[in-house]
Every structure is written in structure tokens, then in C-alpha cells.
Write a protein that holds these residues in place. Structure first.
Motif, short mmCIF file in Angstrom:
data_model
loop_
_atom_site.label_atom_id
_atom_site.label_comp_id
_atom_site.label_asym_id
_atom_site.label_seq_id
_atom_site.Cartn_x
_atom_site.Cartn_y
_atom_site.Cartn_z
N MET A 1 0.80 -1.27 0.20
CA MET A 1 -0.06 -0.03 -0.04
C MET A 1 0.92 1.10 0.05
SD MET A 1 -2.68 1.23 2.98
CE MET A 1 -3.47 -0.38 3.04
N SER A 2 0.53 2.21 -0.87
CA SER A 2 1.39 3.47 -0.81
C SER A 2 1.28 4.13 0.27
CB SER A 2 1.14 4.19 -2.03
OG SER A 2 -0.06 4.87 -1.90
N ASP A 3 2.00 5.17 0.78
CA ASP A 3 1.97 5.91 1.79
C ASP A 3 0.94 7.04 1.57
OD1 ASP A 3 3.96 4.84 3.61
OD2 ASP A 3 5.66 6.01 2.39
N GLN A 4 0.87 7.22 0.35
CA GLN A 4 -0.43 8.56 0.28
C GLN A 4 -1.80 7.77 0.45
OE1 GLN A 4 -0.50 9.99 -3.75
NE2 GLN A 4 -2.01 11.68 -2.97
N LEU A 5 -1.83 6.45 0.14
CA LEU A 5 -3.17 5.76 0.49
C LEU A 5 -3.44 5.61 1.87
CD1 LEU A 5 -5.75 4.24 -0.52
CD2 LEU A 5 -4.60 2.40 -0.79
N ARG A 6 -2.16 5.11 2.69
CA ARG A 6 -2.17 4.66 3.95
C ARG A 6 -2.41 6.09 4.72
NH1 ARG A 6 2.57 2.49 4.31
NH2 ARG A 6 1.91 0.62 3.96
N SER A 7 -2.08 7.30 4.36
CA SER A 7 -2.14 8.47 5.14
C SER A 7 -3.64 8.94 4.69
CB SER A 7 -1.14 9.65 4.96
OG SER A 7 -1.44 9.93 3.44
N TRP A 8 -4.17 8.68 3.74
CA TRP A 8 -5.53 9.22 3.54
C TRP A 8 -6.40 7.96 4.48
CZ3 TRP A 8 -9.78 6.33 1.34
CH2 TRP A 8 -10.96 7.33 1.01
N LEU A 9 -6.40 6.91 4.31
CA LEU A 9 -6.96 5.83 5.15
C LEU A 9 -7.08 6.06 6.57
CD1 LEU A 9 -6.34 2.35 3.57
CD2 LEU A 9 -8.59 3.49 3.71
N ARG A 10 -5.86 6.37 7.36
CA ARG A 10 -5.65 6.87 8.48
C ARG A 10 -6.10 8.10 9.07
NH1 ARG A 10 -2.04 3.88 11.74
NH2 ARG A 10 -1.45 5.59 12.70
N THR A 11 -6.64 9.03 8.03
CA THR A 11 -7.38 10.32 8.24
C THR A 11 -8.75 10.05 8.22
OG1 THR A 11 -5.58 11.56 7.39
CG2 THR A 11 -7.76 12.52 7.69
N VAL A 12 -9.43 9.22 7.01
CA VAL A 12 -10.64 8.88 6.78
C VAL A 12 -11.40 8.05 7.77
CG1 VAL A 12 -12.27 8.12 5.00
CG2 VAL A 12 -10.35 9.65 4.52
N VAL A 13 -10.54 6.85 7.99
CA VAL A 13 -11.11 5.72 8.96
C VAL A 13 -11.45 6.49 10.29
CG1 VAL A 13 -11.12 3.63 10.02
CG2 VAL A 13 -10.61 3.85 7.66
N PRO A 14 -10.61 7.26 10.94
CA PRO A 14 -10.94 7.83 12.52
C PRO A 14 -12.07 8.45 12.21
CG PRO A 14 -8.83 7.56 12.07
CD PRO A 14 -9.11 7.17 10.81
N ALA A 15 -12.08 9.35 11.06
CA ALA A 15 -13.19 10.36 10.89
C ALA A 15 -14.51 9.77 10.83
CB ALA A 15 -12.85 11.36 9.87
N ALA A 16 -14.54 8.65 10.18
CA ALA A 16 -15.79 7.70 9.89
C ALA A 16 -16.34 7.43 11.27
CB ALA A 16 -15.72 6.65 9.08
N TRP A 17 -15.33 6.93 12.01
CA TRP A 17 -15.58 6.30 13.64
C TRP A 17 -16.26 7.37 14.33
CZ3 TRP A 17 -16.76 1.55 14.48
CH2 TRP A 17 -16.19 0.72 13.81
N SER A 18 -15.49 8.50 14.18
CA SER A 18 -15.94 9.91 14.95
C SER A 18 -17.40 10.40 14.58
CB SER A 18 -14.80 10.93 14.69
OG SER A 18 -13.81 10.68 15.17
N ALA A 19 -17.49 10.18 13.20
CA ALA A 19 -19.00 10.48 12.83
C ALA A 19 -19.93 9.53 13.39
CB ALA A 19 -18.99 10.67 11.22
N LEU A 20 -19.57 8.25 13.40
CA LEU A 20 -20.98 7.38 13.82
C LEU A 20 -20.87 7.68 15.38
CD1 LEU A 20 -22.30 4.84 13.70
CD2 LEU A 20 -20.35 3.44 14.26
N VAL A 21 -19.92 7.93 16.26
CA VAL A 21 -19.97 8.25 17.62
C VAL A 21 -20.67 9.41 17.63
CG1 VAL A 21 -18.70 8.75 19.72
CG2 VAL A 21 -17.80 6.80 18.26
N ALA A 22 -20.41 10.46 16.99
CA ALA A 22 -21.27 11.90 17.10
C ALA A 22 -22.79 11.55 16.70
CB ALA A 22 -20.60 12.90 16.12
N TRP A 23 -23.04 10.75 15.70
CA TRP A 23 -24.25 10.46 15.47
C TRP A 23 -24.97 9.64 16.68
CZ3 TRP A 23 -27.02 5.90 14.68
CH2 TRP A 23 -28.46 6.02 14.31
N LEU A 24 -24.16 8.67 17.06
CA LEU A 24 -24.82 8.16 18.34
C LEU A 24 -25.07 8.98 19.74
CD1 LEU A 24 -22.95 4.66 18.23
CD2 LEU A 24 -25.52 5.14 17.69
N VAL A 25 -24.11 9.98 19.94
CA VAL A 25 -24.25 10.79 20.88
C VAL A 25 -25.41 11.64 20.64
CG1 VAL A 25 -23.24 12.80 21.80
CG2 VAL A 25 -22.02 10.77 21.63
N THR A 26 -25.65 12.43 19.44
CA THR A 26 -26.63 13.12 19.29
C THR A 26 -27.92 12.53 19.15
OG1 THR A 26 -26.51 13.05 16.92
CG2 THR A 26 -25.38 14.82 17.99
#
Length: 89
Positions: A1-26
Motif C-alpha cells: 500500500m502506498s504511503d499516500q493511500l495509507r495516510s488518507w485511510l488513517r485520516t478518513v477511517v478515524p473520521a468515519a468512526w468519529s462521525a458514527l460516535v457523534a451520530w450516536l451521541v446526538t
């Protein structure tokens, strides 16, 4: 896996988890907590939850097994970045 893809995934995946948690909280937050915020509630909750979840995941990262890190962070290995002082020839 390229470093560019890896860095993108490591930004987007935690953001998606955060969005799920935020939705559950609200969705499950008591009315006395969300009513005073009005329509600004989700707007305020999402960045706060994003910061909290991202910080928690970064803290937990060295303590996680590789499969769990892949699920929560998108990759068990952080990307490597070129030193900005070096030159590409």
C-alpha cells in the motif's frame, strides 16, 4: 500500500468512526442537553467528538493489536514521510 493511500485511510477511517460516535451521541443524548443548543447541536458535537475520538485512537494505537488497529485506524502502520529538507533527484 502506498504511503499516500495509507495516510488518507488513517485520516478518513478515524473520521468515519468519529462521525458514527457523534451520530450516536446526538441520537441518544438527553433533551435537556441538546435542546439549549437548538440546530447548532450536531454542528458543535461533531468536531468535539472528532477531536476526542481521534485523540483516543492515537493514544491507544501502540496498545492495539494489528487487526484492531486496521479496523479503527485504516492501517496498522503509519505512513512514512519524506524529510522536507531533503531534495528529490
Amino acid at each position: 500500500m502506498s504511503d499516500q493511500l495509507r495516510s488518507w485511510l488513517r485520516t478518513v477511517v478515524p473520521a468515519a468512526w468519529s462521525a458514527l460516535v457523534a451520530w450516536l451521541v446526538t441520537a441518544g443524548a438527553p433533551d435537556w442537553l441538546t435542546d439549549p443548543l437548538g440546530d447548532a447541536g450536531p454542528t458543535l458535537v461533531v468536531p468535539i467528538v472528532l477531536a476526542a475520538v481521534y485523540t483516543l485512537l492515537r493514544w491507544a494505537e501502540p496498545r492495539l493489536s494489528a487487526p484492531i488497529a486496521r479496523i479503527l485506524l485504516g492501517s496498522a502502520r503509519p505512513p512514512t514521510y519524506m524529510d522536507s529538507r531533503s531534495t528529490v533527484e
